[in-house]
Design a protein around this motif. Structure first.
Motif, PDB file in Angstrom:
ATOM      1  N   TYR A  48       0.617  -1.046   0.130  1.00  0.00           N
ATOM      2  CA  TYR A  48       0.087   0.145  -0.025  1.00  0.00           C
ATOM      3  C   TYR A  48       0.799   1.136   0.023  1.00  0.00           C
ATOM      4  CZ  TYR A  48      -3.783  -3.123   1.620  1.00  0.00           C
ATOM      5  OH  TYR A  48      -4.631  -3.976   1.391  1.00  0.00           O
ATOM      6  N   ARG A  49       1.834   1.395   0.756  1.00  0.00           N
ATOM      7  CA  ARG A  49       2.727   2.431   0.829  1.00  0.00           C
ATOM      8  C   ARG A  49       3.536   2.416  -0.629  1.00  0.00           C
ATOM      9  NH1 ARG A  49       8.483   2.576   2.328  1.00  0.00           N
ATOM     10  NH2 ARG A  49       8.328   0.618   1.166  1.00  0.00           N
ATOM     11  N   ASP A  50       3.884   1.343  -1.331  1.00  0.00           N
ATOM     12  CA  ASP A  50       4.532   1.527  -2.406  1.00  0.00           C
ATOM     13  C   ASP A  50       3.657   2.199  -3.625  1.00  0.00           C
ATOM     14  OD1 ASP A  50       6.709   0.227  -1.467  1.00  0.00           O
ATOM     15  OD2 ASP A  50       6.184  -1.455  -2.251  1.00  0.00           O
ATOM     16  N   GLU A  51       2.217   1.886  -3.563  1.00  0.00           N
ATOM     17  CA  GLU A  51       1.341   2.298  -4.415  1.00  0.00           C
ATOM     18  C   GLU A  51       0.984   3.812  -4.363  1.00  0.00           C
ATOM     19  OE1 GLU A  51      -3.217   1.139  -6.089  1.00  0.00           O
ATOM     20  OE2 GLU A  51      -2.350   0.023  -4.201  1.00  0.00           O
ATOM     21  N   PHE A  52       0.865   4.093  -3.016  1.00  0.00           N
ATOM     22  CA  PHE A  52       0.081   5.464  -2.396  1.00  0.00           C
ATOM     23  C   PHE A  52       1.159   6.501  -2.205  1.00  0.00           C
ATOM     24  CE2 PHE A  52      -3.353   2.552  -1.976  1.00  0.00           C
ATOM     25  CZ  PHE A  52      -4.138   2.883  -3.024  1.00  0.00           C
ATOM     26  N   SER A  53       2.120   6.198  -1.328  1.00  0.00           N
ATOM     27  CA  SER A  53       3.074   7.192  -0.814  1.00  0.00           C
ATOM     28  C   SER A  53       4.431   6.580  -0.910  1.00  0.00           C
ATOM     29  CB  SER A  53       2.605   7.343   0.638  1.00  0.00           C
ATOM     30  OG  SER A  53       1.638   8.069   0.663  1.00  0.00           O
ATOM     31  N   PRO A  54       5.083   6.070  -1.933  1.00  0.00           N
ATOM     32  CA  PRO A  54       6.412   5.828  -2.199  1.00  0.00           C
ATOM     33  C   PRO A  54       7.410   6.400  -1.521  1.00  0.00           C
ATOM     34  CG  PRO A  54       5.733   6.568  -4.170  1.00  0.00           C
ATOM     35  CD  PRO A  54       4.355   6.665  -3.337  1.00  0.00           C
ATOM     36  N   GLN A  55       7.133   7.733  -1.171  1.00  0.00           N
ATOM     37  CA  GLN A  55       8.205   8.587  -0.669  1.00  0.00           C
ATOM     38  C   GLN A  55       8.309   8.488   0.845  1.00  0.00           C
ATOM     39  OE1 GLN A  55       5.270   9.649  -1.313  1.00  0.00           O
ATOM     40  NE2 GLN A  55       4.246  10.622   0.304  1.00  0.00           N
ATOM     41  N   ALA A  56       7.391   7.639   1.276  1.00  0.00           N
ATOM     42  CA  ALA A  56       7.491   7.506   2.953  1.00  0.00           C
ATOM     43  C   ALA A  56       8.142   6.376   3.525  1.00  0.00           C
ATOM     44  CB  ALA A  56       5.842   7.228   3.150  1.00  0.00           C
ATOM     45  N   HIS A  57       8.876   6.740   4.567  1.00  0.00           N
ATOM     46  CA  HIS A  57       9.673   5.581   5.202  1.00  0.00           C
ATOM     47  C   HIS A  57       8.602   4.861   6.087  1.00  0.00           C
ATOM     48  CE1 HIS A  57      13.835   6.686   4.205  1.00  0.00           C
ATOM     49  NE2 HIS A  57      13.445   7.705   4.287  1.00  0.00           N
ATOM     50  N   VAL A  58       8.961   3.603   6.408  1.00  0.00           N
ATOM     51  CA  VAL A  58       8.024   2.848   7.358  1.00  0.00           C
ATOM     52  C   VAL A  58       9.076   2.428   8.425  1.00  0.00           C
ATOM     53  CG1 VAL A  58       6.746   0.712   7.557  1.00  0.00           C
ATOM     54  CG2 VAL A  58       6.515   1.908   5.635  1.00  0.00           C
ATOM     55  N   VAL A  59       8.771   2.838   9.512  1.00  0.00           N
ATOM     56  CA  VAL A  59       9.598   2.344  10.849  1.00  0.00           C
ATOM     57  C   VAL A  59       8.725   1.532  11.689  1.00  0.00           C
ATOM     58  CG1 VAL A  59      10.894   3.341  12.657  1.00  0.00           C
ATOM     59  CG2 VAL A  59      10.839   4.446  10.574  1.00  0.00           C
ATOM     60  N   THR A  60       9.172   0.383  12.213  1.00  0.00           N
ATOM     61  CA  THR A  60       8.591  -0.424  12.909  1.00  0.00           C
ATOM     62  C   THR A  60       9.421  -0.965  14.100  1.00  0.00           C
ATOM     63  OG1 THR A  60       6.936  -2.234  13.160  1.00  0.00           O
ATOM     64  CG2 THR A  60       8.875  -2.266  11.576  1.00  0.00           C
ATOM     65  N   HIS A  61       8.966  -2.045  14.832  1.00  0.00           N
ATOM     66  CA  HIS A  61       9.771  -2.476  15.877  1.00  0.00           C
ATOM     67  C   HIS A  61       9.468  -4.067  16.172  1.00  0.00           C
ATOM     68  CE1 HIS A  61       6.862  -2.397  19.226  1.00  0.00           C
ATOM     69  NE2 HIS A  61       6.110  -1.488  18.570  1.00  0.00           N
ATOM     70  N   VAL A  62      10.482  -4.375  16.881  1.00  0.00           N
ATOM     71  CA  VAL A  62      10.200  -5.949  17.848  1.00  0.00           C
ATOM     72  C   VAL A  62      10.196  -5.552  19.086  1.00  0.00           C
ATOM     73  CG1 VAL A  62      11.375  -8.146  18.218  1.00  0.00           C
ATOM     74  CG2 VAL A  62      11.490  -7.211  15.888  1.00  0.00           C
ATOM     75  N   TYR A  63       9.261  -6.156  19.774  1.00  0.00           N
ATOM     76  CA  TYR A  63       9.117  -5.538  21.028  1.00  0.00           C
ATOM     77  C   TYR A  63      10.366  -5.938  22.175  1.00  0.00           C
ATOM     78  CZ  TYR A  63       4.290  -5.574  19.443  1.00  0.00           C
ATOM     79  OH  TYR A  63       3.229  -5.246  18.543  1.00  0.00           O
ATOM     80  N   SER A  64      10.239  -5.345  23.206  1.00  0.00           N
ATOM     81  CA  SER A  64      11.227  -5.500  24.228  1.00  0.00           C
ATOM     82  C   SER A  64      11.192  -6.635  24.954  1.00  0.00           C
ATOM     83  CB  SER A  64      11.175  -4.265  25.108  1.00  0.00           C
ATOM     84  OG  SER A  64      11.426  -3.268  24.456  1.00  0.00           O
ATOM     85  N   TYR A  65      11.934  -7.713  25.354  1.00  0.00           N
ATOM     86  CA  TYR A  65      11.996  -8.433  26.266  1.00  0.00           C
ATOM     87  C   TYR A  65      11.220  -8.236  27.618  1.00  0.00           C
ATOM     88  CZ  TYR A  65      15.438 -11.201  23.442  1.00  0.00           C
ATOM     89  OH  TYR A  65      16.128 -11.870  22.554  1.00  0.00           O
TER      90      TYR A  65
END
Length: 375
Positions: free
Chosen positions: A197-214
């Motif tokens: 979806y990001r690629d199609e509509f807003s390719p300029q946007a970075h996607v930042v996510t995370h893996v949860y803390s122990y």
């Protein structure tokens, strides 16, 4: 009243106004004018790490309740999750469109319309999805970063419904390894759809996510739904008695008709320790005072929970390869922050799923640094 430094909204029309005002200032006022700068535009989507404790439903009313009856932590003038802190980070100074909802599963990332299933009060008050938000011209054109927190509820749900097995005497042989891997992989599949979806509509946007803390192993489970069922009852009774049109109107503006709150009693599906108990895993240590209240988590349980998060991390590391297999192109502008070793002190934790305010502040600073590096 709410703090003046709040620069977020959950309403697309209000979001358009915030962005238009900022861009007008940048284009029409001299650079030396106080506080004139191009603010980064950020969409946040996710679960309770971004929404605790159900701030998406209590922002406006929570402010009122704080100043009338002293109820804490439910208003937009309190900071109780990552995005509360991040949206008021002066070094980042962004404009946020907030889509998250406590209890959401990763499937919400791929949904073109609200699934009305897992988030708290989602059936009655469905939240926007990333897909619907990116149909908005302003969001599509101007978004610089999409911040995501998703997968934790899916992991716990999978563990409670098949991954965890009867205790054999060793945690390593008391769960279905293949099913845990499959559960984590299915989360990644939802991320990949969101990236498309990001690629199609807003390719300029970075996607930042995370893996949860122990998790620092406090014994209590999630308190989100318990807290909100109590607060939902309180809100319903208070509004019915006082007829507070001044509060009802702004809530309606963000899609919440509190005059018809629907069901407010929810049963938590997130207390993993209930499943440990049912399957005969070693019990958590108890207080010596006779209260029979847990004071921590048995080491066997703790080791499994750590392995659960490691499985998620391993699949997240493989996400670029899976994305390329599906799309035929290399993944760009995707960033996963490994938080497993962060906030490793009990002082940062509210329960075995959620951080407290100090913990979320620490995580927000890590997000802020990463986003500022990118944009």
């Amino acid at each position: 009243m709410a703090s003046a430094d709040i620069d977020y909204t959950r309403n697309l029309k209000e979001f358009e106004k915030l962005v238009a005002r900022n861009r007008w200032q940048v284009n029409n006022l001299p650079k030396w004018w106080p506080k004139v700068k191009r603010k980064p535009i950020i969409i946040s989507e996710g679960d309770s790490w971004f929404d605790f404790p159900v701030k998406s439903l209590t922002d406006v009313l929570g402010v009122f309740l704080r100043y009338t009856i002293g109820l804490q932590k439910f208003g937009m003038d309190s900071k109780t999750n990552v995005i509360d802190f991040l949206s008021r980070d002066k070094t980042l100074d962004g404009i946020f469109l907030r889509l998250e909802r406590s209890g959401d599963h990763a499937k919400e990332l791929a949904a073109k319309q609200p699934d009305k299933r897992n988030g708290v009060w989602e059936k009655k008050f469905p939240s926007q999805t990333l897909y619907t938000a990116l149909q908005n011209k302003t969001a599509r054109k101007h978004v610089d970063c999409i911040a995501i927190s998703a997968g934790g509820n899916d992991l716990v749900d999978g563990v409670r419904h098949g991954v965890l097995q009867a205790y054999t005497g060793d945690w390593k042989t008391s769960y279905d390894h293949d099913l845990l891997t499959q559960t984590a992989r299915e989360i990644i599949d939802q991320y990949i759809i969101a990236l498309e979806y990001r690629d199609e509509f807003s390719p300029q946007a970075h996607v930042v996510t995370h893996v949860y803390s122990y998790a620092i192993q406090l014994s209590s489970g999630t308190s989100t739904q318990f807290d909100f069922s109590d607060v939902g009852f309180l809100i319903k009774e208070l509004l019915g008695f006082l007829k507070l049109d001044i509060i009802i109107k702004p809530l309606k503006s963000i899609g919440i008709d509190i005059t018809d709150p629907g069901e407010y009693t929810l049963t938590s599906e997130a207390n993993l320790h209930e499943t440990f108990d049912e399957l005969g895993w070693p019990a958590n240590p108890m207080n010596d005072d006779g209260s029979k209240s847990p004071v921590g988590v048995n080491q066997e349980r703790a080791e499994f929970i750590k392995a659960m998060l490691d499985a998620f991390f391993e699949q997240m590391q493989n996400l670029p390869n899976l994305y390329k297999e599906k799309t035929g192109k290399p993944l760009q502008k995707f960033h996963c922050i490994d938080l497993r070793q962060e906030v490793q002190d009990p002082k940062y934790w509210a329960d075995f799923i959620h951080l407290n305010g100090d913990g979320y502040r620490e995580i927000s600073e890590i997000f802020s640094k990463k986003i500022r590096e990118l944009i």
